[in-house]
Design an enzyme around this catalytic site. Structure first.
Site, PDB file in Angstrom:
ATOM      1  N   ASP A   1       7.169  45.809  72.328  1.00 44.62           N
ATOM      2  CA  ASP A   1       5.935  46.472  72.755  1.00 44.62           C
ATOM      3  C   ASP A   1       5.020  46.629  71.551  1.00 44.62           C
ATOM      4  OD1 ASP A   1       7.192  46.710  75.227  1.00 44.62           O
ATOM      5  OD2 ASP A   1       8.041  48.656  74.710  1.00 44.62           O
TER       6      ASP A   1
ATOM      7  N   ASP B   1       8.697  52.811  86.990  1.00 47.76           N
ATOM      8  CA  ASP B   1       8.808  53.683  85.822  1.00 47.76           C
ATOM      9  C   ASP B   1       9.177  55.077  86.300  1.00 47.76           C
ATOM     10  OD1 ASP B   1       8.001  51.494  84.411  1.00 47.76           O
ATOM     11  OD2 ASP B   1       5.982  52.236  83.988  1.00 47.76           O
TER      12      ASP B   1
END
Length: 240
Positions: free
Chosen positions: A131, A9
């Protein structure tokens, strides 16, 4: 066999980890994400999940050059998400070396664009980013919760040809409390042909075995790997 997919990330070109998607919780994992990716590959990893957190917040790709450097330095199969909102963004991600892109926020806000990507690039190159929190979809780097139901969201795209999805329980992400196994079992029952990639909550090697038993195709591992709670020695059966 379940595919092991480490996560990188990116914020400001560096590898970080968040807790529950909160940018204020960012912790530096590595100032050199390329070296991190090379190390993953050295341990037998074949697949990598790269998220442009800056891009997710900005609404366009920010860390494309980091993606390019990772793709150039390794032979990893990379899926890339974060800020991919337009056909130009998708083209840039592929040009920088991604084999797949994740359609998350754009799939909620403009599903027609994602359907166009399916036709243009092929279903094998598009991952649906689903998500969720409490069964509802979250977007914009998880900063915005919607009222859209997780299963119905997936069903819309599944019925139109999507066969790959990354599903992250954001309440578990970075919490090391185990994955949302029950949710993944329900999704596999409803969408048996879906290549489901679980994300969020993995804390121990037993979690991976349970996900594999549930028929999950892949598992994204972040904090547990960086903190040594799951080791490459333990992962070896899935990496050979």
């Amino acid at each position: 066999m379940i595919t092991i997919i480490p996560a990188i990330d990116l914020i400001d070109g560096q590898c970080v980890r968040l807790t529950r998607g909160e940018y204020a919780t960012a912790q530096l994992c590595s100032s050199d994400p390329v070296a991190t990716a090379i190390d993953f590959e050295r341990h037998g990893v074949k697949r990598l999940h790269v998220v442009d957190l800056d891009g997710a917040r900005a609404g366009h790709i920010v860390n494309g050059e980091v993606l390019r450097r990772i793709a150039t330095a390794t032979a990893l199969t990379i899926d890339f998400g974060g800020g991919v909102r337009t056909a130009a963004d998708a083209g840039l991600a592929f040009a920088c070396g991604a084999q797949m892109i994740t359609a998350g926020s754009i799939a909620v806000r403009d599903p027609g664009t994602v359907l166009g990507w399916l036709e243009r690039f092929g279903a094998e190159r598009i991952l649906l980013g689903a998500d969720f929190s409490a069964g509802r979809i979250a977007v914009s780097g998880w900063q915005e919760k919607t009222q859209q139901n997780l299963e119905e969201f997936i069903a819309f795209f599944y019925d139109r040809g999507v066969r790959q999805a990354v599903c992250t329980d954001i309440e578990r992400d970075g919490m090391l409390q185990g994955p949302a196994l029950e949710a993944y079992v329900r999704l596999k029952e409803r969408f048996p042909d879906l290549q489901l990639i679980a994300s969020g909550g993995v804390a121990a090697i037993e979690d991976i075995a349970r996900l594999e038993a549930a028929g999950v195709a892949g598992v994204i591992i972040g904090k547990a790997l960086y903190e040594g709670r799951v080791t490459f020695a333990e992962l070896e059966p899935w990496l050979c």
